[in-house]
Design an enzyme around this catalytic site. Structure first.
Site, PDB file in Angstrom:
ATOM      1  N   GLY A 124      44.261  24.680  59.778  1.00 23.10           N
ATOM      2  CA  GLY A 124      44.440  26.138  59.772  1.00 23.10           C
ATOM      3  C   GLY A 124      43.976  26.752  61.084  1.00 23.10           C
ATOM      4  O   GLY A 124      43.466  27.879  61.120  1.00 23.10           O
ATOM      5  N   LEU A 157      45.362  28.102  63.583  1.00 25.70           N
ATOM      6  CA  LEU A 157      46.000  29.277  64.184  1.00 25.70           C
ATOM      7  C   LEU A 157      45.670  30.560  63.442  1.00 25.70           C
ATOM      8  O   LEU A 157      46.168  31.630  63.766  1.00 25.70           O
ATOM      9  CB  LEU A 157      47.527  29.080  64.218  1.00 25.70           C
ATOM     10  N   GLY A 158      44.796  30.477  62.445  1.00 23.54           N
ATOM     11  CA  GLY A 158      44.453  31.650  61.649  1.00 23.54           C
ATOM     12  C   GLY A 158      43.389  32.513  62.304  1.00 23.54           C
ATOM     13  O   GLY A 158      42.991  32.290  63.456  1.00 23.54           O
ATOM     14  N   GLN A 159      42.919  33.497  61.541  1.00 20.45           N
ATOM     15  CA  GLN A 159      41.947  34.462  62.090  1.00 20.45           C
ATOM     16  C   GLN A 159      40.691  33.744  62.592  1.00 20.45           C
ATOM     17  O   GLN A 159      40.205  34.027  63.685  1.00 20.45           O
ATOM     18  CB  GLN A 159      41.564  35.500  61.018  1.00 20.45           C
ATOM     19  N   ASP A 163      47.791  22.915  62.389  1.00 19.58           N
ATOM     20  CA  ASP A 163      48.238  24.008  61.512  1.00 19.58           C
ATOM     21  C   ASP A 163      49.628  23.623  61.006  1.00 19.58           C
ATOM     22  O   ASP A 163      50.249  22.688  61.534  1.00 19.58           O
ATOM     23  CB  ASP A 163      48.264  25.348  62.265  1.00 19.58           C
ATOM     24  N   ILE A 164      50.114  24.367  60.035  1.00 19.74           N
ATOM     25  CA  ILE A 164      51.451  24.081  59.497  1.00 19.74           C
ATOM     26  C   ILE A 164      52.539  24.561  60.460  1.00 19.74           C
ATOM     27  O   ILE A 164      53.697  24.206  60.331  1.00 19.74           O
ATOM     28  CB  ILE A 164      51.611  24.692  58.087  1.00 19.74           C
ATOM     29  N   ARG A 165      52.171  25.389  61.440  1.00 21.30           N
ATOM     30  CA  ARG A 165      53.139  25.881  62.424  1.00 21.30           C
ATOM     31  C   ARG A 165      52.714  25.455  63.832  1.00 21.30           C
ATOM     32  O   ARG A 165      51.559  25.097  64.043  1.00 21.30           O
ATOM     33  CB  ARG A 165      53.322  27.393  62.337  1.00 21.30           C
ATOM     34  N   TYR A 180      42.055  33.216  43.950  1.00 20.83           N
ATOM     35  CA  TYR A 180      41.278  32.875  45.159  1.00 20.83           C
ATOM     36  C   TYR A 180      39.838  32.520  44.773  1.00 20.83           C
ATOM     37  O   TYR A 180      39.286  31.520  45.230  1.00 20.83           O
ATOM     38  CB  TYR A 180      41.315  34.076  46.100  1.00 20.83           C
ATOM     39  N   LYS A 207      37.806  29.116  45.154  1.00 24.88           N
ATOM     40  CA  LYS A 207      36.587  29.028  45.977  1.00 24.88           C
ATOM     41  C   LYS A 207      35.426  28.424  45.193  1.00 24.88           C
ATOM     42  O   LYS A 207      34.697  27.586  45.716  1.00 24.88           O
ATOM     43  CB  LYS A 207      36.216  30.407  46.550  1.00 24.88           C
TER      44      LYS A 207
HETATM   45  P1  NAD Z   1      44.172  32.803  57.879  1.00 23.02           P
HETATM   46  O1  NAD Z   1      45.070  33.192  56.758  1.00 23.02           O
HETATM   47  O2  NAD Z   1      44.031  33.730  59.019  1.00 23.02           O
HETATM   48  O3  NAD Z   1      44.603  31.394  58.451  1.00 23.02           O
HETATM   49  C1  NAD Z   1      44.930  30.318  57.626  1.00 23.02           C
HETATM   50  C2  NAD Z   1      45.760  29.342  58.442  1.00 23.02           C
HETATM   51  O4  NAD Z   1      46.132  28.260  57.561  1.00 23.02           O
HETATM   52  C3  NAD Z   1      47.049  29.941  58.991  1.00 23.02           C
HETATM   53  O5  NAD Z   1      47.135  29.725  60.385  1.00 23.02           O
HETATM   54  C4  NAD Z   1      48.157  29.192  58.243  1.00 23.02           C
HETATM   55  O6  NAD Z   1      49.312  28.936  59.032  1.00 23.02           O
HETATM   56  C5  NAD Z   1      47.458  27.905  57.872  1.00 23.02           C
HETATM   57  N1  NAD Z   1      48.056  27.237  56.713  1.00 23.02           N
HETATM   58  C6  NAD Z   1      48.538  27.810  55.591  1.00 23.02           C
HETATM   59  N2  NAD Z   1      49.039  26.854  54.782  1.00 23.02           N
HETATM   60  C7  NAD Z   1      48.838  25.674  55.396  1.00 23.02           C
HETATM   61  C8  NAD Z   1      49.141  24.326  55.060  1.00 23.02           C
HETATM   62  N3  NAD Z   1      49.750  24.004  53.914  1.00 23.02           N
HETATM   63  N4  NAD Z   1      48.797  23.362  55.936  1.00 23.02           N
HETATM   64  C9  NAD Z   1      48.186  23.671  57.106  1.00 23.02           C
HETATM   65  N5  NAD Z   1      47.899  24.929  57.484  1.00 23.02           N
HETATM   66  C10 NAD Z   1      48.222  25.913  56.631  1.00 23.02           C
HETATM   67  O7  NAD Z   1      42.745  32.460  57.237  1.00 23.02           O
HETATM   68  P2  NAD Z   1      41.300  32.611  57.896  1.00 23.02           P
HETATM   69  O8  NAD Z   1      40.896  34.014  57.744  1.00 23.02           O
HETATM   70  O9  NAD Z   1      41.282  31.984  59.230  1.00 23.02           O
HETATM   71  O10 NAD Z   1      40.448  31.782  56.824  1.00 23.02           O
HETATM   72  C11 NAD Z   1      40.111  30.422  56.998  1.00 23.02           C
HETATM   73  C12 NAD Z   1      39.227  30.008  55.846  1.00 23.02           C
HETATM   74  O11 NAD Z   1      38.085  30.862  55.783  1.00 23.02           O
HETATM   75  C13 NAD Z   1      39.876  30.103  54.460  1.00 23.02           C
HETATM   76  O12 NAD Z   1      39.380  29.080  53.639  1.00 23.02           O
HETATM   77  C14 NAD Z   1      39.381  31.434  53.939  1.00 23.02           C
HETATM   78  O13 NAD Z   1      39.376  31.488  52.534  1.00 23.02           O
HETATM   79  C15 NAD Z   1      37.981  31.436  54.498  1.00 23.02           C
HETATM   80  N6  NAD Z   1      37.427  32.790  54.568  1.00 23.02           N
HETATM   81  C16 NAD Z   1      37.941  33.694  55.430  1.00 23.02           C
HETATM   82  C17 NAD Z   1      37.424  34.978  55.463  1.00 23.02           C
HETATM   83  C18 NAD Z   1      37.956  36.029  56.402  1.00 23.02           C
HETATM   84  O14 NAD Z   1      37.560  37.204  56.279  1.00 23.02           O
HETATM   85  N7  NAD Z   1      38.838  35.672  57.343  1.00 23.02           N
HETATM   86  C19 NAD Z   1      36.365  35.316  54.608  1.00 23.02           C
HETATM   87  C20 NAD Z   1      35.895  34.380  53.701  1.00 23.02           C
HETATM   88  C21 NAD Z   1      36.416  33.089  53.711  1.00 23.02           C
HETATM   89  C1  AKB Z   2      39.653  38.085  51.791  1.00 21.93           C
HETATM   90  O1  AKB Z   2      39.538  39.323  51.744  1.00 21.93           O
HETATM   91  O2  AKB Z   2      40.399  37.414  51.073  1.00 21.93           O
HETATM   92  C2  AKB Z   2      38.767  37.354  52.761  1.00 21.93           C
HETATM   93  C3  AKB Z   2      37.516  36.938  52.065  1.00 21.93           C
HETATM   94  C4  AKB Z   2      36.367  37.843  52.012  1.00 21.93           C
HETATM   95  O3  AKB Z   2      37.461  35.855  51.542  1.00 21.93           O
HETATM   96  N1  AKB Z   2      38.537  38.186  53.892  1.00 21.93           N
END
Ligand code: NAD
Ligand code: AKB
Length: 314
Positions: A8, A10-12, A34-36, A140, A144
């Protein structure tokens, strides 16, 4: 020297974590997946397209690069997961068990984030303890809590060095959030710069935990490097920096943009999720066991967010 595979990427979180890890451990020591396909800065180091629901693909890439650590971030976030619960189960649980299996088979250190979403309406809402009632009402949240238990299980049953935190809503300016309930707390800064006004989908008075991305990234690195003998918990450490409602962000923004206006058009779907989460969680176990300490409060974060976001629109 560590060699780390990030799913993952490329995500946030991943898009900033990979850059930070490459600064610390070296560009070739961090394999983004990542998947993309990647572009930009992430594509400047090793990168592979990997779907985490494909166990053999994940194993092959981890084995090819001879990594010693997996940081598993690929997931669907709360709002997206609630829109498509079956897909969320497939990605969030299927991907996690695949990543844990790779860690077991190749003897890797393992990190995955849980979330404040792992709590539910019956959890104590204020100063939510580290160990408490967890009966979440969202897919979700179900994912978790299951992930927290599964990560603990792989440690106790197989000796995999699993570690993790419960992140609050993360606020950042590099990559937009991917479909969560706390996304408003990022959007508000973009709209403040673009329009000097923001319509919040989350109601006034709804407190949730938040954290600025630099603190979130430091937490991963610190926890992964922590002395295992100090860890009484391993996974799902509560960590937080800020407990805030939409009007708190507005007040912080108004210190820089006095004409900024906040109004509300509540999205009942997201509001229901937000109402089931804590107002503020207690991070003292993380502080005691691996010295977690956030460095950004809402004012310091707001000043930096407004500056960084404004550069995007010049
Ligand atoms: P995001 O949605 O920004 O990024 C997720 C990434 O996963 C994306 O780039 C997507 O392309 C990739 N993805 C989706 N399906 C996939 C697959 N099948 N195979 C490979 N890659 C795949 O998420 P994030 O905010 O970067 O969160 C990352 C982790 O942190 C998650 O487990 C999320 O639950 C956790 N988290 C995030 C936050 C937050 O505020 N950002 C808060 C609490 C927990
Ligand atoms: C969401 O809102 O889903 C995330 C988190 C707090 O897990 N930012």
């Amino acid at each position: 020297m560590k060699k780390i595979l990030v799913t993952g990427a490329l995500g946030q979180i991943g898009s900033e974590l990979v850059v930070k890890l490459r600064e610390i451990y070296g560009v070739n020591q961090v394999i983004g997946t990542d998947i993309r396909e990647a572009d930009g800065i992430i594509a400047e180091g090793p990168f592979e397209v990997v779907d985490v629901t494909d166990a053999s693909q994940l194993y092959q890439v981890a084995n090819k690069y001879d990594v010693d650590t997996i940081m598993h971030l690929a997931a669907l976030l709360s709002a997206k997961a609630e829109e498509n619960p079956k897909l969320a189960w497939h990605i969030n649980m299927g991907g996690l068990v695949n990543a844990l299996e790779v860690a077991r088979e190749l003897n890797l250190q393992f990190f995955t984030p849980s979330s404040i979403g792992a709590f539910g309406p019956s959890t104590p809402k204020d100063h939510t303890p580290q160990d408490t009632l967890q009966r979440p009402t969202t897919m979700y949240g179900v994912n978790k809590v299951s992930g927290e238990l599964l990560s603990d299980y792989y440690y106790h049953r197989f000796g995999v060095d699993t570690r993790g935190v419960r992140y609050p809503g993360l606020i950042s300016h590099v990559t937009l959030p991917g479909g969560g309930t706390t996304d408003y707390a990022v959007e508000i800064y973009y709209e403040a710069i673009k329009k000097k006004t923001y319509t919040s989908c989350i109601a006034s008075g709804t407190y949730m935990d938040m954290m600025y991305m630099p603190d979130a990234l430091n937490a991963i690195i610190q926890l992964m490097e922590a002395d295992p003998n100090r860890l009484k918990h391993r996974n799902a450490f509560n960590i937080s920096a800020i407990s805030a409602a939409p009007e708190d962000f507005a007040k912080a923004i108004q210190k820089h943009i006095p004409e900024f206006k906040l109004d509300f058009q509540v999205d009942p779907f997201k509001q229901k999720i937000a109402d089931s989460w804590p107002n503020s969680i207690d991070s003292s176990a993380a502080a005691e066991e691996w010295d977690f300490k956030a460095t950004y409060d809402i004012d310091k974060m707001t000043a930096e967010m407004l500056e960084k976001v404004s550069h995007k629109f010049v």
